[in-house]
Design a protein around this motif. Sequence first.
Motif, PDB file in Angstrom:
ATOM      1  N   PRO A 294       0.831  -1.212   0.000  1.00 10.63           N
ATOM      2  CA  PRO A 294       0.000   0.000   0.000  1.00 10.63           C
ATOM      3  C   PRO A 294       0.862   1.257   0.000  1.00 10.63           C
ATOM      4  O   PRO A 294       1.771   1.402   0.828  1.00 10.63           O
ATOM      5  CB  PRO A 294      -0.814  -0.129   1.297  1.00 10.63           C
ATOM      6  N   LYS A 296       0.168   4.279   0.809  1.00  9.66           N
ATOM      7  CA  LYS A 296       0.015   5.152   1.981  1.00  9.66           C
ATOM      8  C   LYS A 296       0.852   4.619   3.150  1.00  9.66           C
ATOM      9  O   LYS A 296       1.404   5.398   3.938  1.00  9.66           O
ATOM     10  CB  LYS A 296      -1.463   5.284   2.348  1.00  9.66           C
ATOM     11  N   LEU A 344      -0.502   7.419  -5.927  1.00  4.24           N
ATOM     12  CA  LEU A 344      -1.723   7.300  -5.134  1.00  4.24           C
ATOM     13  C   LEU A 344      -2.830   8.183  -5.697  1.00  4.24           C
ATOM     14  O   LEU A 344      -4.007   7.784  -5.718  1.00  4.24           O
ATOM     15  CB  LEU A 344      -1.423   7.665  -3.670  1.00  4.24           C
ATOM     16  N   MET A 348      -6.302   6.509  -7.019  1.00  5.45           N
ATOM     17  CA  MET A 348      -7.577   6.874  -6.414  1.00  5.45           C
ATOM     18  C   MET A 348      -8.540   7.532  -7.408  1.00  5.45           C
ATOM     19  O   MET A 348      -9.745   7.299  -7.348  1.00  5.45           O
ATOM     20  CB  MET A 348      -7.340   7.815  -5.228  1.00  5.45           C
ATOM     21  N   GLU A 409      -6.771   3.695   1.209  1.00  8.91           N
ATOM     22  CA  GLU A 409      -6.259   3.586  -0.152  1.00  8.91           C
ATOM     23  C   GLU A 409      -7.179   2.719  -1.007  1.00  8.91           C
ATOM     24  O   GLU A 409      -7.122   1.482  -0.953  1.00  8.91           O
ATOM     25  CB  GLU A 409      -4.842   2.999  -0.130  1.00  8.91           C
TER      26      GLU A 409
END
Length: 422
Positions: A294, A296, A344, A348, A409
């Motif tokens: 991930p 994040k 990211l 997203m 996320e």
Amino acid sequence: MPPSTAAAPRARSFWIAVICGAVILTIGVGARQSFGIFQKPIAADLKVGRELWSFANALAVLLMGAFSPFVGDVADRFGTAWTVAAGGVLYVIGMFMIAFASEGVSLTLGNVLCGIGMAAAGFGPIFGAISRQTPPEKRSIALGVATAGGSFGQFAIVPFASLLQYRLDNWHTTMLILGVMSMVMVPLAFGLREPHAAAAKSGAAIPQGTKDALHEAFQTQGFWLLTIGFFVCGFHVSFIGLHLPSYISDNVVGMSFFGTRVSALEVGGWAIGLVGLLNLAGSLIWGWLGSQYPKKDMLALLYALRALAFVMFLALPLSLISVLLFSASLGFLWLGTVPLTSGLVGYMFGPTHMSMLWGIVFFSHQLGGFLGGWGAGRLYDIKGNYDLMWWIAVGLGVFAAVIHWCIRERPVPRLAMAAATA
């Protein structure tokens, strides 16, 4: 061979855009990161404190961020190549204006043009072009390679500029040489040309206008946390890039290399260069980690490690060894935030409006850069040292680690629905 097959144009490799973008960032970012070595020479030549050059650079950083969403939208809608080329022209004009400056106003105006130019020829438009031309599974790595271009410029150009400044002892001439080098950015911009958009396929994400894209991002909590967190990255990068050489010079950290005396100014330039060298590996490794874990969580880890690096640097006695160890560790953590943060944003919200959305996040980065660059110069002129700024940087690193850990996320519902119906 069927006529339709024979007429089909051969797809251009996305690596062309990646390489051209990386070289543009090598020159633009490298030249800008060298500005820290001019802090003391300009202050001595113009007989001013450190706040003037700090403010001029901080203003450029702020304008670079303020214009990023707008030039990102222009690039998304009308094409990246011409946007980046125009930015390169403005950047070069600004460099020449700084080189010929003899007082604070022209010095500041030159920085203003550099800031606006780098908004158009910087990370946002280049990342948008790369993201739209790169397969999703290779996007994080491609962005890491482009980011590494900026790192290589920092490694190659900052020591070169510090050596020039030490040998020539004339910041005007050194800046002029950097301006001439920067002219290469303009023709390279056309390597970012994008193919015409294909017709939308069944199951594709719902088309969006600019207003809808902004509304969607502003309604997403993770976008705001990412934006706030990137403020910290800008604060760190601007503070270190603009003031570490002076901090080293203030404490007279020099060395002898095979009997040849190396000045504190050169050590400062090599320290920033070493940050860039290690960031070559760091950008690629963090970009790869973002494709495996991930993003994040990797951002949270990176900011926590930055805070630890600052604490260790302050705890150890200041010496050549401690400077080089700090520069190496910080280099590994320097711009690894960029492929993770931009990746990211793309994950997203998708690539369509990425340049614009990245521009908004990047504005926060540059706002942090303004405060980190100007604030350090201001505090130095008041207190005569950088002690408070170091501890502010530590606290912000811990804060950024916490808020990135809290990001959820996942793609926005629009993309999730499109994926479910594909």
